[in-house]
Design an enzyme around this catalytic site. Structure first.
Site: not given
Length: 561
Positions: A89, A143, A350
């Protein structure tokens, strides 16, 4: 006089500052004309999704129920071969938001802030803000702990804008599960001390209570985003950049029961690709560390078939939950008649292993962890679809680092010169083109990193993960023999991946000396082995050598921080 003043400024201040001075003067002299001019710039809806692999109907999933994302893709352009720059992340999001690769930015794990590396770096929303946009966000964009509120955002939405009956969201709606989380966390702290702060002591991995969407965080964020949208459109004097971050399908896999009910568990198929690649790097696969932090997941050994089906069911439910929230927000845009002047981009940070290669989680350099959904929607593309009902799909190799320059071009803004990505706009009209020969990713030794890609802390070996760490270490030692050095593998080994049209190359490099040959090389032929089951680097030395040369020329830095 005003013109002469601006000309005089050109040699002493930046073009961005000049632009803003011009905007202020224009507004002072001709407010109505200024407002009309500004509003010709498109709004931006920036949709970020956490841990979403292309498990979406439009990407070919035969089970995912995602009608809203499917519709967005059908009316926009869908990139079938888009890749994250690091499958975790923090680094991925820092890369997307700055337009810089992890190797450029120096952010390669979740516990470093991007401004600690490059204090003056400019983010996407910061850049749009400097161009006169109102910028705001809800949910997860950067994040956690790296929100960049002051520089990137004009203002933040307020919970007070929601009806008083809308309570703050909860992680677990089931009281029993909430109690399990609390008890388990206390037990982990009592046993392992401060080491438990780094992810140990979670509650159950799944939940599906019959509650309203807003009881859980993503549904709540959607309500707040719709309220923020109303504020953004009140003045009609500035275009807006609204970032909408969905936390699911990140663990724990929790969604209202109605989304679980979209699936029949006996129809859910598990992956047949459950073994590590033949001749692959033993350090390239972790032991599903993140999943094992949850209370109901075994700390060693394989996940049972029954539990694996439950977990995949839960993942699919959260995907459908997120899809529904996206549909609600786009409907709100339509209700406000904003779609005719709004750009939408949807991306995930991702991919994700759901049992593929024998593991659960992100954090590898393989296709399943690095390939992501990436969709752009524009009024022009939507109109084109309405006229001929032909969706635009591109198989070109693209990267998440390309989002920043693509948005600036679509918005009619000058593109910053220091970005690592390129604009994908040429593919909107010529989707069959290839703009680049490869896509690049990287990850430091997944087998010997914590789930935030951070090097193993000493205390981690003293937790219930100790035996798992020993097991993966033994596999690595068996493969590399006398080359084993704990400091090297835990601190300095970086795998650089390069995905071409046909191949994936992964080079395991000692970052202390880039002149050294890679410690290990993997090569997978997607034409004959799309699931990357057999490393052919040893048998295809010529191809591996040529690709390694390309990788070194393009992506190895002179030094790594």
């Amino acid at each position: 006089m005003t013109l002469n003043f601006i000309i005089a400024l050109k040699n002493i201040v930046s073009p961005l500052i000049i632009r803003r001075i011009v905007m202020v003067i224009a507004f002072a002299l001709h407010p109505p004309l200024f407002a009309q001019a500004v509003l010709t710039q498109p709004n931006v809806l920036f949709i970020s999704i956490d841990d979403l692999r292309p498990e979406i109907g439009s990407y070919g999933s035969n089970i995912a129920v995602t009608p809203n994302i499917d519709k967005l893709a059908s009316q926009g352009i869908q990139f079938n071969h888009a890749y994250a720059q690091q499958a975790i992340c923090g680094p991925s999001r820092a890369s997307v938001m700055t337009g810089l690769r992890p190797v450029t930015l120096g952010v390669t794990h979740n516990y470093v802030k991007f401004r600690a590396k490059i204090p003056e770096v400019v983010t996407i929303p910061q850049y749009f803000k400097e161009q006169g946009y109102q910028t705001t966000y809800v949910g997860k964009i950067f994040h956690h702990g790296d929100l960049d509120d002051e520089k990137s955002w004009s203002w933040l939405p307020k919970a007070s804008w929601l009806p008083s009956s809308t309570a703050k969201p909860v992680r677990y709606a089931n009281a029993g599960n909430a109690q399990i989380q609390q008890t388990h966390r206390k037990a982990m702290f009592a046993k392992y001390g401060q080491q438990a702060r780094f992810g140990l002591g979670s509650g159950p991995a799944v939940e599906g209570e019959p509650v309203a969407d807003h009881i859980y965080p993503d549904g709540y964020s959607t309500e707040l985003a719709i309220a923020a949208l109303a504020r953004l459109t009140e003045s009609n004097q500035q275009p807006f950049f609204l970032a909408f971050g969905m936390k699911k399908p990140h663990l724990p896999w929790i969604a209202p029961k109605k989304y679980w009910d979209l699936y029949q568990r006996d129809k859910i198929m598990l992956s047949q690709d459950t073994q590590a690649p033949q001749n692959g790097a033993t350090m390239g696969l972790h032991a599903s560390f993140e999943l094992r932090t949850f209370f109901d997941i075994p700390k060693q050994g394989n996940i049972s078939t029954e539990q694996a089906k439950q977990l995949k069911h839960a993942y699919l439910a959260t995907v459908s939950y997120v899809d529904a929230q996206i549909g609600k927000l786009i409907a709100a845009l339509a209700k406000e008649n904003l779609l005719d002047n709004t750009i939408i981009v949807l991306w995930s940070d991702h991919g994700y292993h759901l049992g593929e290669k024998g593991i659960w989680g992100k954090a590898t350099n393989y296709e399943i962890a690095t390939r992501v959904p990436l969709i752009f929607w524009t009024p022009k593309l939507a109109k084109q679809y309405q006229q001929n009902a032909a969706s635009v799909r591109s198989n070109a190799l693209v990267e998440l680092v390309d989002i920043f320059p693509t948005l600036t071009v679509l918005a009619g803004l000058e593109t910053p010169q220091n970005l690592d990505g390129i604009s994908l706009v040429p593919l909107f009209s010529q989707p069959e083109r290839q703009l680049k020969t490869a896509a690049y990713s990287q990850f430091p030794t997944p087998a010997l990193r914590e789930w935030g890609a951070y090097p193993l802390r000493k205390g981690m070996r003293e937790t219930y993960f100790g035996p798992l760490i020993e097991q993966v270490e033994d596999k690595i030692k068996s493969q590399v023999g006398q080359r084993w050095q704990r400091e090297l593998f835990e601190q300095h080994l970086m795998a650089y991946a390069m995905r071409t049209k046909q191949y994936r190359l992964i080079a395991w490099q000692d970052t202390r000396d880039y002149n050294k040959a890679p410690m290990f090389v993997e090569l997978y032929d997607h034409q004959n082995d799309p699931n990357e089951t057999n490393n052919i680097a040893a048998s295809e030395r010529t191809i591996a050598s040529l690709l390694l040369k390309q990788l070194k020329q393009q992506r190895y830095p002179n030094s790594h921080k």
